[in-house]
Design a protein around this motif. Sequence first.
Motif, PDB file in Angstrom:
ATOM      1  N   GLU A  44       0.831  -1.194   0.000  1.00 23.20           N
ATOM      2  CA  GLU A  44       0.000   0.000   0.000  1.00 23.20           C
ATOM      3  C   GLU A  44       0.874   1.255   0.000  1.00 23.20           C
ATOM      4  O   GLU A  44       0.599   2.222  -0.712  1.00 23.20           O
ATOM      5  CB  GLU A  44      -0.936   0.005   1.206  1.00 23.20           C
ATOM      6  CG  GLU A  44      -1.935   1.144   1.184  1.00 23.20           C
ATOM      7  CD  GLU A  44      -2.946   1.062   2.305  1.00 23.20           C
ATOM      8  OE1 GLU A  44      -4.013   1.673   2.175  1.00 23.20           O
ATOM      9  OE2 GLU A  44      -2.672   0.385   3.319  1.00 23.20           O
ATOM     10  N   MET A  45       1.948   1.244   0.799  1.00 23.01           N
ATOM     11  CA  MET A  45       2.871   2.379   0.788  1.00 23.01           C
ATOM     12  C   MET A  45       3.526   2.530  -0.578  1.00 23.01           C
ATOM     13  O   MET A  45       3.668   3.634  -1.097  1.00 23.01           O
ATOM     14  CB  MET A  45       3.955   2.188   1.856  1.00 23.01           C
ATOM     15  CG  MET A  45       3.488   2.188   3.291  1.00 23.01           C
ATOM     16  SD  MET A  45       2.712   3.734   3.826  1.00 23.01           S
ATOM     17  CE  MET A  45       0.976   3.228   3.764  1.00 23.01           C
ATOM     18  N   ALA A  46       3.914   1.405  -1.181  1.00 23.47           N
ATOM     19  CA  ALA A  46       4.565   1.457  -2.491  1.00 23.47           C
ATOM     20  C   ALA A  46       3.618   2.009  -3.554  1.00 23.47           C
ATOM     21  O   ALA A  46       4.025   2.776  -4.435  1.00 23.47           O
ATOM     22  CB  ALA A  46       5.048   0.063  -2.883  1.00 23.47           C
ATOM     23  N   ALA A  47       2.347   1.636  -3.466  1.00 24.81           N
ATOM     24  CA  ALA A  47       1.370   2.118  -4.443  1.00 24.81           C
ATOM     25  C   ALA A  47       1.131   3.609  -4.318  1.00 24.81           C
ATOM     26  O   ALA A  47       0.712   4.266  -5.278  1.00 24.81           O
ATOM     27  CB  ALA A  47       0.054   1.364  -4.278  1.00 24.81           C
ATOM     28  N   ARG A  48       1.411   4.161  -3.128  1.00 28.53           N
ATOM     29  CA  ARG A  48       1.182   5.584  -2.887  1.00 28.53           C
ATOM     30  C   ARG A  48       2.495   6.342  -2.767  1.00 28.53           C
ATOM     31  O   ARG A  48       2.558   7.407  -2.161  1.00 28.53           O
ATOM     32  CB  ARG A  48       0.342   5.752  -1.620  1.00 28.53           C
ATOM     33  CG  ARG A  48      -0.992   5.022  -1.687  1.00 28.53           C
ATOM     34  CD  ARG A  48      -1.774   5.094  -0.403  1.00 28.53           C
ATOM     35  NE  ARG A  48      -2.274   6.432  -0.143  1.00 28.53           N
ATOM     36  CZ  ARG A  48      -3.088   6.737   0.879  1.00 28.53           C
ATOM     37  NH1 ARG A  48      -3.475   5.788   1.715  1.00 28.53           N
ATOM     38  NH2 ARG A  48      -3.487   7.969   1.062  1.00 28.53           N
ATOM     39  N   LYS A  49       3.543   5.810  -3.390  1.00 29.15           N
ATOM     40  CA  LYS A  49       4.878   6.383  -3.222  1.00 29.15           C
ATOM     41  C   LYS A  49       4.970   7.816  -3.707  1.00 29.15           C
ATOM     42  O   LYS A  49       5.818   8.590  -3.243  1.00 29.15           O
ATOM     43  CB  LYS A  49       5.915   5.515  -3.935  1.00 29.15           C
ATOM     44  CG  LYS A  49       5.759   5.407  -5.439  1.00 29.15           C
ATOM     45  CD  LYS A  49       6.817   4.488  -6.019  1.00 29.15           C
ATOM     46  CE  LYS A  49       6.719   4.377  -7.535  1.00 29.15           C
ATOM     47  NZ  LYS A  49       5.449   3.793  -7.988  1.00 29.15           N
ATOM     48  N   GLU A  55      10.320  10.096   1.647  1.00 30.97           N
ATOM     49  CA  GLU A  55      10.510   8.836   2.348  1.00 30.97           C
ATOM     50  C   GLU A  55      11.009   7.722   1.430  1.00 30.97           C
ATOM     51  O   GLU A  55      10.621   7.642   0.278  1.00 30.97           O
ATOM     52  CB  GLU A  55       9.195   8.382   2.987  1.00 30.97           C
ATOM     53  CG  GLU A  55       8.665   9.316   4.057  1.00 30.97           C
ATOM     54  CD  GLU A  55       7.317   8.862   4.572  1.00 30.97           C
ATOM     55  OE1 GLU A  55       7.143   7.660   4.818  1.00 30.97           O
ATOM     56  OE2 GLU A  55       6.430   9.719   4.721  1.00 30.97           O
ATOM     57  N   GLU A  56      11.880   6.876   1.961  1.00 34.36           N
ATOM     58  CA  GLU A  56      12.199   5.604   1.343  1.00 34.36           C
ATOM     59  C   GLU A  56      11.441   4.562   2.143  1.00 34.36           C
ATOM     60  O   GLU A  56      11.771   4.319   3.310  1.00 34.36           O
ATOM     61  CB  GLU A  56      13.703   5.334   1.374  1.00 34.36           C
ATOM     62  CG  GLU A  56      14.497   6.229   0.446  1.00 34.36           C
ATOM     63  CD  GLU A  56      15.936   5.766   0.317  1.00 34.36           C
ATOM     64  OE1 GLU A  56      16.219   4.914  -0.555  1.00 34.36           O
ATOM     65  OE2 GLU A  56      16.765   6.256   1.090  1.00 34.36           O
ATOM     66  N   ILE A  57      10.446   3.963   1.541  1.00 32.60           N
ATOM     67  CA  ILE A  57       9.571   3.100   2.333  1.00 32.60           C
ATOM     68  C   ILE A  57      10.290   1.871   2.855  1.00 32.60           C
ATOM     69  O   ILE A  57       9.834   1.246   3.818  1.00 32.60           O
ATOM     70  CB  ILE A  57       8.312   2.689   1.539  1.00 32.60           C
ATOM     71  CG1 ILE A  57       8.690   1.874   0.297  1.00 32.60           C
ATOM     72  CG2 ILE A  57       7.489   3.904   1.168  1.00 32.60           C
ATOM     73  CD1 ILE A  57       7.483   1.266  -0.390  1.00 32.60           C
ATOM     74  N   TYR A 111       8.927   3.242   9.847  1.00 36.03           N
ATOM     75  CA  TYR A 111       8.108   4.405  10.187  1.00 36.03           C
ATOM     76  C   TYR A 111       7.749   5.129   8.901  1.00 36.03           C
ATOM     77  O   TYR A 111       8.622   5.542   8.144  1.00 36.03           O
ATOM     78  CB  TYR A 111       8.881   5.331  11.125  1.00 36.03           C
ATOM     79  CG  TYR A 111       8.116   6.566  11.547  1.00 36.03           C
ATOM     80  CD1 TYR A 111       6.763   6.518  11.874  1.00 36.03           C
ATOM     81  CD2 TYR A 111       8.772   7.805  11.638  1.00 36.03           C
ATOM     82  CE1 TYR A 111       6.076   7.657  12.269  1.00 36.03           C
ATOM     83  CE2 TYR A 111       8.090   8.945  12.044  1.00 36.03           C
ATOM     84  CZ  TYR A 111       6.739   8.864  12.357  1.00 36.03           C
ATOM     85  OH  TYR A 111       6.066   9.992  12.744  1.00 36.03           O
ATOM     86  N   TRP A 112       6.439   5.250   8.672  1.00 33.69           N
ATOM     87  CA  TRP A 112       5.917   5.964   7.501  1.00 33.69           C
ATOM     88  C   TRP A 112       5.082   7.146   8.002  1.00 33.69           C
ATOM     89  O   TRP A 112       3.853   7.050   8.135  1.00 33.69           O
ATOM     90  CB  TRP A 112       5.097   5.008   6.640  1.00 33.69           C
ATOM     91  CG  TRP A 112       5.900   3.834   6.142  1.00 33.69           C
ATOM     92  CD1 TRP A 112       7.064   3.883   5.443  1.00 33.69           C
ATOM     93  CD2 TRP A 112       5.608   2.438   6.316  1.00 33.69           C
ATOM     94  NE1 TRP A 112       7.513   2.608   5.166  1.00 33.69           N
ATOM     95  CE2 TRP A 112       6.647   1.696   5.694  1.00 33.69           C
ATOM     96  CE3 TRP A 112       4.565   1.739   6.944  1.00 33.69           C
ATOM     97  CZ2 TRP A 112       6.666   0.308   5.669  1.00 33.69           C
ATOM     98  CZ3 TRP A 112       4.596   0.353   6.926  1.00 33.69           C
ATOM     99  CH2 TRP A 112       5.636  -0.345   6.286  1.00 33.69           C
ATOM    100  N   PRO A 113       5.746   8.276   8.322  1.00 31.46           N
ATOM    101  CA  PRO A 113       5.054   9.387   8.987  1.00 31.46           C
ATOM    102  C   PRO A 113       3.937  10.007   8.172  1.00 31.46           C
ATOM    103  O   PRO A 113       2.966  10.506   8.750  1.00 31.46           O
ATOM    104  CB  PRO A 113       6.189  10.392   9.248  1.00 31.46           C
ATOM    105  CG  PRO A 113       7.275  10.030   8.292  1.00 31.46           C
ATOM    106  CD  PRO A 113       7.183   8.557   8.118  1.00 31.46           C
TER     107      PRO A 113
END
Length: 242
Positions: A44-49, A55-57, A111-113
């Motif tokens: 999900e984080m990668a899809a919304r990069k 950030e580097e997820i 951490y994905w702030p």
Amino acid sequence: MNTPMDIASLPAWRKAYSGDGRLLLEDALPSRDPFKLFDFWFREMAARKDELTFEEINAVSVSTVSAEGRPSSRMVLLKSYDDAGFTFYTNYDSRKGTQLAGNPNAAMLFYWPKFHRQVRVEGVVEKVSFEQAEAYWNSRPVASRIGGKASAQSTVIPDRAHLERRKAELEQLVAEEGASAASKPKTWGGLLLRPRYFEFWQGQSDRLHDRICFSTDRPDAGSADFIHSADRPDWHMFRLAP
């Protein structure tokens, strides 16, 4: 520093803190398998990069402990994960490498702030195979291989020029002999953290943050406070107060 820093005086960048409008509820989890849940969050984080402008997820803090019981942490880049665990690469003679050789217990923190999410992972670290490490080393850009070979990680060096000279020597060698001259050092390789604990944290604006945990050990709580994960019955799932 003569004047204490008043953190409260900083710009209120957290005023928009909303936890992305989500609650992390047990009945709404996409999976009760912690490995699958991590994969769901990571993808999900990668899809919304494009929204994660700074950030580097796959950046993750890795914490280790010395023989004297002194903890230390540093950021590394996660290179792969699967049902076995989480893999990153380093010089085995580095500070983290030597500490893990003496005490293989380690912790990771993602951490994905932007989306007010954290994932904590704890477990035991082991070396990956030579073949896996060499395959990854050879997949890196030549400049990265030269940099990795030029640096005796965590050793004391006299100055920046020392590194630059070593880099120049290797660049000349590669120019003469080809990229294979930037071969993997014997002390460089991969480390796999095999998890025994996960914590998925979703931040909320009222500070009643959600903390859903999975552990191979029975939690210190009454039987009503945890359940076995239906997707991975050897793990316990439970919620912690924020």
